[in-house]
Design a protein around this motif. Structure first.
Motif, PDB file in Angstrom:
ATOM      1  N   ASN A  31       0.833  -1.200   0.000  1.00 32.58           N
ATOM      2  CA  ASN A  31       0.000   0.000   0.000  1.00 32.58           C
ATOM      3  C   ASN A  31       0.869   1.251   0.000  1.00 32.58           C
ATOM      4  OD1 ASN A  31      -2.260  -1.623   0.271  1.00 32.58           O
ATOM      5  ND2 ASN A  31      -2.368  -1.377   2.497  1.00 32.58           N
ATOM      6  N   LYS A  80      -6.972  11.025   0.824  1.00 28.15           N
ATOM      7  CA  LYS A  80      -7.505  10.568  -0.470  1.00 28.15           C
ATOM      8  C   LYS A  80      -7.786  11.748  -1.385  1.00 28.15           C
ATOM      9  CE  LYS A  80      -8.698   7.596  -3.476  1.00 28.15           C
ATOM     10  NZ  LYS A  80      -7.682   6.713  -4.070  1.00 28.15           N
ATOM     11  N   ASP A 130      -3.159   6.943  -2.425  1.00 26.75           N
ATOM     12  CA  ASP A 130      -3.761   5.614  -2.306  1.00 26.75           C
ATOM     13  C   ASP A 130      -3.859   5.278  -0.813  1.00 26.75           C
ATOM     14  OD1 ASP A 130      -4.531   2.969  -2.662  1.00 26.75           O
ATOM     15  OD2 ASP A 130      -2.451   2.275  -2.796  1.00 26.75           O
ATOM     16  N   THR A 166      -5.646   3.036   2.432  1.00 31.41           N
ATOM     17  CA  THR A 166      -6.412   1.888   2.928  1.00 31.41           C
ATOM     18  C   THR A 166      -6.522   1.994   4.445  1.00 31.41           C
ATOM     19  OG1 THR A 166      -5.468   0.505   1.168  1.00 31.41           O
ATOM     20  CG2 THR A 166      -6.594  -0.629   2.977  1.00 31.41           C
ATOM     21  N   GLU A 193     -15.494   6.107   1.953  1.00 32.17           N
ATOM     22  CA  GLU A 193     -15.786   5.134   0.890  1.00 32.17           C
ATOM     23  C   GLU A 193     -16.146   5.850  -0.416  1.00 32.17           C
ATOM     24  OE1 GLU A 193     -17.674   0.892   1.504  1.00 32.17           O
ATOM     25  OE2 GLU A 193     -19.239   2.419   1.465  1.00 32.17           O
ATOM     26  N   LYS A 242     -10.011   2.687   0.490  1.00 33.40           N
ATOM     27  CA  LYS A 242     -10.274   1.248   0.622  1.00 33.40           C
ATOM     28  C   LYS A 242     -10.458   0.923   2.104  1.00 33.40           C
ATOM     29  CE  LYS A 242      -6.613   0.123  -1.998  1.00 33.40           C
ATOM     30  NZ  LYS A 242      -6.365   1.333  -2.783  1.00 33.40           N
ATOM     31  N   GLU A 260     -10.997  -1.977   5.057  1.00 34.44           N
ATOM     32  CA  GLU A 260     -10.834  -3.386   5.410  1.00 34.44           C
ATOM     33  C   GLU A 260     -11.260  -3.570   6.870  1.00 34.44           C
ATOM     34  OE1 GLU A 260     -10.118  -5.688   3.379  1.00 34.44           O
ATOM     35  OE2 GLU A 260      -8.989  -4.813   1.703  1.00 34.44           O
TER      36      GLU A 260
END
Length: 450
Positions: free
Chosen positions: A4, A23, A28, A30, A119, A124, A126
């Motif tokens: 990541n 973001k 990028d 997560t 979102e 991303k 998790e």
């Protein structure tokens, strides 16, 4: 192994907000969260209030990314403290000027809005990923997801995973990492004042209600469903009224009838809630450094504080705002420099607000019940009206401004010494309206010059 660009540990309020900021810079991002997605499965986190007090620093961080208007409908303004004495009489103490308020907001609903927005912008997510270990040399993270294990490498790791941070635990294994935690002698339990049978608020919704009783207190914050979330703060042990000495229905009702009778009359589920809801601890955490290689601690992971100034979330949001301002200035190719500057700027301020939060507990549970305290507040308000740039009450500096917390603490201590001298006059109650306010400002100027 998955690699990541930025991995954020923790999808709470701070982590979710930070992910949106990053973001929107085209990075990028997560987020890994150990719990299930709370938008699909409701859960109440043990020991965590469902209410937050959102104030100017928090609103500023939301406004910068266009979320203020989305959050505002969830927030209920509280314009001051409503102090309840043992006879059921109340006194209202404004927080600031007429239009100044802090806002009660549900942690769960607020968090869901931020996760939805994360979102929506492409972060991303998790969930059900429990961080088992962070290897700071390799910049890798091991997760447990159900029965399966996963390892992720990441250019940048940010721990916004709260007071019991996994990233901070990994940092603590390194050399020359300073860490201090302190549990205070009090714990807390959450209770409820439900809406009335007519579906209305049982007490004034536009105030933070306090029942101060010296060594302990009860507070209540409004919810959109017309209920109030109450929090009882008591010593765990060692005093006449403490959690250790409340063991059955008779004890519970006895304490509430004796010390909080007007609240007791509005709490039909008191005994069941008291027996079923956990008794939670209150912790203050300070550590340094917040940075190892390209890993950073932020929010409660680096500076968890007790809740008595209502600044935990606001301080964390300000962390995000300041970190983003540094990224704006220095770019996204020099994380080491950005993180080093961030901790250097921020550490004195987070130390200051942690100290203020501990000190404010005494004021809330004890001082607000003292008539001289109310007179003191009235004198300070008069000074602020007459000399708005010279004398700013400490609460206003902390809650209704963007002044660094460390500056607010320093100026607050100077003002406190002057007010202590004024209030020590045995005739102050009769003569307060004859004070020479210009002389008081001269005293403050002289103190600042030393």
């Amino acid at each position: 192994m998955k690699k990541n660009e930025i991995s954020i540990l923790g999808a709470g309020l701070i982590g979710s907000l930070l992910s949106i900021y990053l973001k929107k810079r085209g990075l990028d991002v997560t987020i890994y969260e150990k719990r299930a997605d709370n938008r699909k499965t409701f859960y109440k986190e043990e020991g965590r209030s469902i209410n937050m007090a959102l104030s100017d620093r928090g609103w500023k961080a939301l406004e910068k990314i266009g979320l203020k208007e989305k959050v505002m409908p969830l927030a209920i303004p509280m314009y001051g403290r409503k102090v309840h004495d043992e006879h059921g009489n109340t006194t209202f103490i404004p927080y600031g000027k007429d239009n100044q308020a802090i806002y009660s907001i549900s942690r769960g609903n607020f968090n869901r809005i931020l996760i939805d927005e994360a979102e929506k912008v492409g972060v991303k997510l998790e969930f059900s990923h429990k961080c088992e270990d962070v290897n700071l040399q390799r910049s890798s993270i091991k997760f447990l997801n159900g029965e399966s294990k996963q390892e992720v490498e990441s250019e940048v790791i940010i721990g916004s995973d709260g007071a019991y941070s996994s990233l901070r635990m990994a940092m603590q294994k390194q050399v020359r990492f300073n860490y201090r935690q302190e549990y205070i002698s009090h714990g807390y339990k959450e209770l409820t004042i439900p809406a009335t049978v007519n579906g209305d608020f049982a007490i004034d919704p536009n105030a933070l209600h306090i029942w101060p009783r010296g060594k302990f207190m009860l507070i209540a914050l409004p919810n959109p469903d017309k209920s109030f979330t109450c929090t009882l703060f008591l010593p765990f042990e060692g005093t006449k009224v403490c959690f250790d000495k409340i063991n059955d229905k008779k004890d519970i009702e006895g304490v509430f009838k004796t010390y909080f009778d007007d609240a007791f009359q509005l709490m039909p589920n008191l005994v069941v809630e008291f027996q079923n809801n956990p008794t939670s601890a209150l912790i203050n955490i300070e550590c340094y450094p917040w940075v190892q290689n390209k890993a950073l601690l932020i929010g409660d992971a680096s500076h968890a504080m007790v809740p008595f100034y209502g600044q935990g979330m606001n301080c964390g949001f300000e962390d995000v705002f300041i970190l983003d301002s540094l990224i704006d200035k220095l770019g996204t190719n020099v994380w080491d420099l950005v993180f080093a500057k961030f901790q250097k700027i921020r550490k004195p301020d987070t130390d200051a607000i942690c100290q203020l939060a501990l000190e404010n507990f005494v004021e809330m549970r004890d001082s607000v019940a003292d008539p001289k305290f109310m007179l003191r507040k009235k004198i300070e308000a008069t000074l602020h009206d007459l000399y708005p740039k010279d004398w700013i009450p400490l609460y206003t500096m902390v809650t209704f401004s963007n002044m660094p917390y460390s500056e607010a603490l320093a100026q607050g201590k100077l003002q406190e010494k002057i007010m202590d001298r004024i209030m020590s006059n045995p005739l102050i109650t009769q003569n307060w309206d004859k004070l020479d306010y210009e002389d008081i400002i001269d005293q403050l100027d002289a103190a600042k010059a030393v």
